[in-house]
Scaffold this motif. Structure first.
Motif, mmCIF file in Angstrom:
data_model
loop_
_atom_site.group_PDB
_atom_site.id
_atom_site.type_symbol
_atom_site.label_atom_id
_atom_site.label_comp_id
_atom_site.label_asym_id
_atom_site.label_seq_id
_atom_site.Cartn_x
_atom_site.Cartn_y
_atom_site.Cartn_z
ATOM 1 N N VAL A 1 -2.180 9.097 -12.388
ATOM 2 C CA VAL A 1 -2.489 7.761 -11.877
ATOM 3 C C VAL A 1 -3.734 7.831 -11.010
ATOM 4 C CG1 VAL A 1 -1.697 5.854 -10.420
ATOM 5 C CG2 VAL A 1 -0.077 7.008 -11.941
ATOM 6 N N ASP A 2 -4.718 7.005 -11.376
ATOM 7 C CA ASP A 2 -6.006 6.981 -10.691
ATOM 8 C C ASP A 2 -6.221 5.659 -9.959
ATOM 9 O OD1 ASP A 2 -8.667 8.029 -10.125
ATOM 10 O OD2 ASP A 2 -9.399 6.586 -11.601
ATOM 11 N N GLU A 3 -5.782 4.559 -10.564
ATOM 12 C CA GLU A 3 -5.904 3.222 -9.970
ATOM 13 C C GLU A 3 -4.643 2.431 -10.264
ATOM 14 O OE1 GLU A 3 -9.422 1.045 -11.105
ATOM 15 O OE2 GLU A 3 -10.585 2.898 -11.256
ATOM 16 N N GLN A 4 -4.364 1.431 -9.425
ATOM 17 C CA GLN A 4 -3.173 0.607 -9.616
ATOM 18 C C GLN A 4 -3.433 -0.829 -9.195
ATOM 19 O OE1 GLN A 4 0.483 2.352 -7.911
ATOM 20 N NE2 GLN A 4 -0.823 4.034 -7.252
ATOM 21 N N THR A 5 -2.750 -1.752 -9.886
ATOM 22 C CA THR A 5 -2.736 -3.151 -9.500
ATOM 23 C C THR A 5 -1.300 -3.632 -9.613
ATOM 24 O OG1 THR A 5 -4.952 -3.489 -10.409
ATOM 25 C CG2 THR A 5 -3.641 -5.454 -9.983
ATOM 26 N N TRP A 6 -0.768 -4.177 -8.526
ATOM 27 C CA TRP A 6 0.598 -4.681 -8.506
ATOM 28 C C TRP A 6 0.562 -6.169 -8.217
ATOM 29 C CZ3 TRP A 6 5.183 -1.300 -7.039
ATOM 30 C CH2 TRP A 6 4.955 0.045 -7.354
ATOM 31 N N ALA B 1 0.815 -1.215 0.000
ATOM 32 C CA ALA B 1 0.000 0.000 0.000
ATOM 33 C C ALA B 1 0.853 1.270 0.000
ATOM 34 C CB ALA B 1 -0.960 -0.005 1.186
ATOM 35 N N ASP B 2 1.889 1.320 0.808
ATOM 36 C CA ASP B 2 2.733 2.518 0.862
ATOM 37 C C ASP B 2 3.478 2.736 -0.454
ATOM 38 O OD1 ASP B 2 1.929 3.028 3.441
ATOM 39 O OD2 ASP B 2 3.711 2.148 4.363
ATOM 40 N N THR B 3 3.974 1.642 -1.027
ATOM 41 C CA THR B 3 4.710 1.747 -2.286
ATOM 42 C C THR B 3 3.792 2.224 -3.396
ATOM 43 O OG1 THR B 3 6.134 -0.067 -1.560
ATOM 44 C CG2 THR B 3 6.179 0.495 -3.898
ATOM 45 N N ARG B 4 2.627 1.602 -3.498
ATOM 46 C CA ARG B 4 1.653 2.016 -4.517
ATOM 47 C C ARG B 4 1.183 3.440 -4.274
ATOM 48 N NH1 ARG B 4 -1.524 -2.670 -3.300
ATOM 49 N NH2 ARG B 4 -3.045 -1.151 -2.648
ATOM 50 N N GLY B 5 0.919 3.767 -3.018
ATOM 51 C CA GLY B 5 0.415 5.093 -2.680
ATOM 52 C C GLY B 5 1.336 6.215 -3.113
ATOM 53 N N ARG C 1 9.262 -11.577 -10.600
ATOM 54 C CA ARG C 1 8.609 -10.666 -11.541
ATOM 55 C C ARG C 1 7.678 -9.738 -10.775
ATOM 56 N NH1 ARG C 1 5.563 -12.035 -17.123
ATOM 57 N NH2 ARG C 1 7.730 -12.035 -17.731
ATOM 58 N N CYS C 2 7.715 -8.462 -11.127
ATOM 59 C CA CYS C 2 6.775 -7.500 -10.576
ATOM 60 C C CYS C 2 6.048 -6.853 -11.753
ATOM 61 C CB CYS C 2 7.484 -6.433 -9.750
ATOM 62 S SG CYS C 2 6.336 -5.271 -8.964
ATOM 63 N N GLU C 3 4.736 -7.004 -11.755
ATOM 64 C CA GLU C 3 3.916 -6.453 -12.821
ATOM 65 C C GLU C 3 3.041 -5.354 -12.229
ATOM 66 O OE1 GLU C 3 0.628 -8.287 -15.822
ATOM 67 O OE2 GLU C 3 2.538 -9.367 -15.613
ATOM 68 N N ARG C 4 3.154 -4.139 -12.789
ATOM 69 C CA ARG C 4 2.415 -2.984 -12.293
ATOM 70 C C ARG C 4 1.509 -2.457 -13.392
ATOM 71 N NH1 ARG C 4 7.501 -3.508 -12.382
ATOM 72 N NH2 ARG C 4 7.973 -1.508 -13.280
ATOM 73 N N THR C 5 0.205 -2.439 -13.119
ATOM 74 C CA THR C 5 -0.760 -1.891 -14.069
ATOM 75 C C THR C 5 -1.339 -0.623 -13.470
ATOM 76 O OG1 THR C 5 -1.279 -4.077 -14.939
ATOM 77 C CG2 THR C 5 -2.896 -2.326 -15.329
ATOM 78 N N VAL D 1 -4.674 2.702 -19.771
ATOM 79 C CA VAL D 1 -4.136 1.662 -18.890
ATOM 80 C C VAL D 1 -2.779 1.230 -19.449
ATOM 81 C CG1 VAL D 1 -4.511 -0.611 -17.880
ATOM 82 C CG2 VAL D 1 -6.473 0.867 -18.380
ATOM 83 N N TYR D 2 -1.759 1.256 -18.588
ATOM 84 C CA TYR D 2 -0.413 0.857 -18.975
ATOM 85 C C TYR D 2 0.094 -0.179 -17.980
ATOM 86 C CZ TYR D 2 -0.569 5.128 -21.743
ATOM 87 O OH TYR D 2 -0.928 6.115 -22.627
ATOM 88 N N THR D 3 0.833 -1.176 -18.495
ATOM 89 C CA THR D 3 1.401 -2.215 -17.648
ATOM 90 C C THR D 3 2.909 -2.270 -17.846
ATOM 91 O OG1 THR D 3 -0.618 -3.528 -17.733
ATOM 92 C CG2 THR D 3 1.391 -4.683 -17.089
ATOM 93 N N TRP D 4 3.625 -2.241 -16.738
ATOM 94 C CA TRP D 4 5.080 -2.390 -16.716
ATOM 95 C C TRP D 4 5.403 -3.741 -16.104
ATOM 96 C CZ3 TRP D 4 2.672 2.247 -16.292
ATOM 97 C CH2 TRP D 4 3.191 3.316 -17.039
#
Length: 129
Positions: free
Chosen positions: A112-117, A22-26, A100-104, A55-58
């Motif tokens: 940035v409005d929403e995130q999924t890690w 949560a802190d990292t995403r925040g 692997r870390c996938e960030r959308t 929407v972008y995914t890294w």
């Protein structure tokens, strides 16, 4: 009443893994696309939602290390300039577990409005802002 309790349990279970990051995403909330690209590079994939949001995914892959070992041996001479012999051996791992870390990230109005890690917490934390 039972349905409400069941829904609360299910939602709590879904929130637990994301809570660890949560802190990292925040830290990325409200960031611009350019800020994210400067830090993470070009995204692996992208799409546009029907509501106009982007929407972008890294995706980042790495190999965790298993550590290394070293062994040393030496024989020295006395104060009078005696003989000295030394040798050393160092060996490391042949690799480690792939991670692997996938960030959308969903961008609304350029931010940035929403995130999924998804991925191991320790590795994903390295992508904080």
């Amino acid at each position: 009443m039972r349905i409400a309790a069941l829904i609360a349990i299910v939602l709590a279970g879904c929130a637990a893994p994301g809570g660890e990051l949560a802190d990292t995403r925040g830290g990325w909330d409200g960031a611009t696309y350019d800020e994210v690209v400067l830090r993470w590079g070009t995204p692996a994939r992208s799409t546009k939602l029907s509501d106009g949001r982007d929407v972008y995914t890294w995706v980042s892959d790495s190999v965790g290390s298993r550590g290394s070992s070293s062994v040393g041996f030496g024989v020295g001479g006395g104060r009078g300039g005696g003989i000295g012999i030394g040798t050393g051996v160092m060996f490391g791992s042949g690799g480690g577990e792939p991670v692997r870390c996938e960030r959308t990230l969903v961008f609304k109005d350029g931010r940035v409005d929403e995130q999924t890690w998804q991925g191991p917490t320790e590795y994903c934390r390295s992508f904080g802002r």
